[in-house]
Write a protein that holds these residues in place. Sequence first.
Motif, PDB file in Angstrom:
ATOM      1  N   ARG A 129       0.822  -1.305  -0.117  1.00 40.91           N
ATOM      2  CA  ARG A 129       0.026  -0.067   0.009  1.00 40.91           C
ATOM      3  C   ARG A 129       0.894   1.311   0.010  1.00 40.91           C
ATOM      4  NH1 ARG A 129      -2.980  -1.407   3.954  1.00 40.91           N
ATOM      5  NH2 ARG A 129      -1.701  -0.563   5.308  1.00 40.91           N
ATOM      6  N   THR A 130       2.016   1.191   0.765  1.00 39.37           N
ATOM      7  CA  THR A 130       2.955   2.338   0.843  1.00 39.37           C
ATOM      8  C   THR A 130       3.347   2.590  -0.467  1.00 39.37           C
ATOM      9  OG1 THR A 130       3.461   2.010   3.002  1.00 39.37           O
ATOM     10  CG2 THR A 130       4.996   3.379   1.832  1.00 39.37           C
ATOM     11  N   ARG A 167       2.262   1.667  -3.543  1.00 38.61           N
ATOM     12  CA  ARG A 167       1.133   2.063  -4.476  1.00 38.61           C
ATOM     13  C   ARG A 167       0.862   3.634  -4.277  1.00 38.61           C
ATOM     14  NH1 ARG A 167      -2.144  -1.228  -2.665  1.00 38.61           N
ATOM     15  NH2 ARG A 167      -3.658   0.163  -1.705  1.00 38.61           N
ATOM     16  N   THR A 168       0.862   4.131  -2.922  1.00 42.57           N
ATOM     17  CA  THR A 168       0.266   5.521  -2.933  1.00 42.57           C
ATOM     18  C   THR A 168       1.583   6.364  -2.846  1.00 42.57           C
ATOM     19  OG1 THR A 168       0.428   5.134  -0.483  1.00 42.57           O
ATOM     20  CG2 THR A 168      -1.428   4.722  -1.573  1.00 42.57           C
TER      21      THR A 168
END
Length: 241
Positions: A15-16, A18-19
């Motif tokens: 998630r880190t 990806r964002t």
Amino acid sequence: MNAPTPRGLLPGLLRTVRTYPRRSPLTFGYVVLLLLGHVWVENLLTADRADALRDHISTNLDNLHDHPVTALFGSALLFDGTLTEILSTGFGSTLITLGLGVCCCLAWAERRFGALRAAAVLLGGHIGATLITAAVILLALRHGWYPESVRQASDYGISYGAQTVLALAILAVPRWARLPWAAFVVAWPLSGGDWPGPLPDFTTVGHLLAAALGFAVAAAVALTAARRRRAEGRAPADVRR
């Protein structure tokens, strides 16, 4: 019934990643620029042209006297390290400066302080440490502590700016980890540096000066925050509401 949300280190890491471009656009763009510049110099230019470019943007005394702006800003667009020789000390330097310093700590600074302030810390550390180091070199040459060849020495890359951001990131670690973090920031440049005389080699001096600049900024931020909290604590209740 909704499926359970995946938890754990790997989903959080994904998630880190990806964002990352959305949360830290300045850092992401800078990292892409550094990687493109590295590929261009190492793989697309001939060896002679690559060496000539590195010599031109090196922030040594001769270049700072002849073309200071080109040397200072050109040097900040390349990193002095390797991405492929994973067993070399150069790869370790890349992990610390590009990986930890820019990719992680600059991204944190951008999210906490904003893109302009994060960029100011990075550039301020890069330029400030370079110029102060130049003054140290002049003093050392006057006393014979460095050889005259240091005037044309190769010295380019992002490591001074990254070192400043690494020192600033002491604000991001827990209180119990701040002393070990500070020790790491100071110790890693000393681990591979030479000590030819009363002073260590000039690149070690530059990294230590960059760390001092970063710690100074961190101390100023912490002091300002403490004063703000005290001021808010003394404010009348009706004003705070």
